[in-house]
Design an enzyme around this catalytic site. Sequence first.
Site, PDB file in Angstrom:
ATOM      1  N   GLU A  43     -11.734   2.982   6.251  1.00 39.33           N
ATOM      2  CA  GLU A  43     -10.612   3.288   7.151  1.00 39.33           C
ATOM      3  C   GLU A  43     -10.572   4.797   7.384  1.00 39.33           C
ATOM      4  OE1 GLU A  43      -6.054   1.718   7.673  1.00 39.33           O
ATOM      5  OE2 GLU A  43      -6.551   2.695   5.784  1.00 39.33           O
TER       6      GLU A  43
ATOM      7  N   ASP B  15      -5.667   2.576  -1.529  1.00 38.77           N
ATOM      8  CA  ASP B  15      -6.341   3.458  -0.588  1.00 38.77           C
ATOM      9  C   ASP B  15      -6.548   4.803  -1.280  1.00 38.77           C
ATOM     10  OD1 ASP B  15      -6.783   5.422   1.496  1.00 38.77           O
ATOM     11  OD2 ASP B  15      -6.176   3.885   2.932  1.00 38.77           O
TER      12      ASP B  15
ATOM     13  N   GLU C  29       0.830  -1.211   0.000  1.00 36.46           N
ATOM     14  CA  GLU C  29       0.000   0.000   0.000  1.00 36.46           C
ATOM     15  C   GLU C  29       0.862   1.256   0.000  1.00 36.46           C
ATOM     16  OE1 GLU C  29      -3.542   2.054   2.691  1.00 36.46           O
ATOM     17  OE2 GLU C  29      -2.025   0.789   3.656  1.00 36.46           O
TER      18      GLU C  29
ATOM     19  N   GLN D   8      -9.564   0.916  -0.037  1.00 34.71           N
ATOM     20  CA  GLN D   8      -9.947   1.590   1.196  1.00 34.71           C
ATOM     21  C   GLN D   8     -10.352   3.024   0.895  1.00 34.71           C
ATOM     22  OE1 GLN D   8      -6.245   0.730   3.307  1.00 34.71           O
ATOM     23  NE2 GLN D   8      -7.343  -0.672   4.674  1.00 34.71           N
TER      24      GLN D   8
END
Length: 265
Positions: free
Chosen positions: A243, A181, A146, A207
Amino acid sequence: MIRLAANLSMLFNEYSFMDRFSAAGKAGFKGVEYLFPYAFSREELRQALHECQLEQVLFNLPPGDWEAGERGLASLPGREAEFRDSVVEALRYAETLNCPRVHAMAGLLPEGADAATQAEHHATYVRNLRFAAGEAAKVGRKVLIEPINTRDMPGFFLSRQAQAMAVIKEVGAENVKLQFDLYHCQIMDGDLIRHLERQFSAIGHIQVAGVPERHEPDVGEVHYPAIFDRLSALGYRGWIGCEYRPRADTRAGIGWGEPWGLTGH
């Protein structure tokens, strides 16, 4: 179909950690993720998932000394043995919790790292990910990487989408995927939908959070309904991890997710 997973490290902090599973289920979540499971036994976590009818969708490998500021081991030269141990430990949990994917945090560069130091971290990262991929493949799991923005996490080794895609290509393992993300991508790279489209085949998990404050996804500069529509059009079947840091009580702010099965009541 959009499937939302609650990140229990950020959501439902009104409750003790083990009570967050029930709170997530009552709010309409079908899956959960969190940073680390290792403070709890595999058996008690499995029981919580079973009782609340939740799927475990993601967690991180042990990150080193988190309290001392470490943020992962995967790119750290000289810590290879510790990283290998962390892979073994994470995969034990993944098997017990029937979790299909684990995230290997890259770790931090030393302050003022020169090009040679960065190259050493890169080489270590690739070697470690190849090891993790091989071990994970034996038990049918995926390893995720990530890019994390350097405003929230200064010095993090992996911060750009192009860097992550290059690493995935160099590692060359089918089970190494991108943890995309959108919050981090917006801060570092922007152009979210085009990044999503270009990288779609490499994405193993997504995310979301509002930008820039990392609150609920219905506030800030990103219009998530458009992104969810594009994900649906692309045929995304994975999970979307929530998140974010709630502005107040988690349940009170969850109305943004009602079109996708959440309930704030």
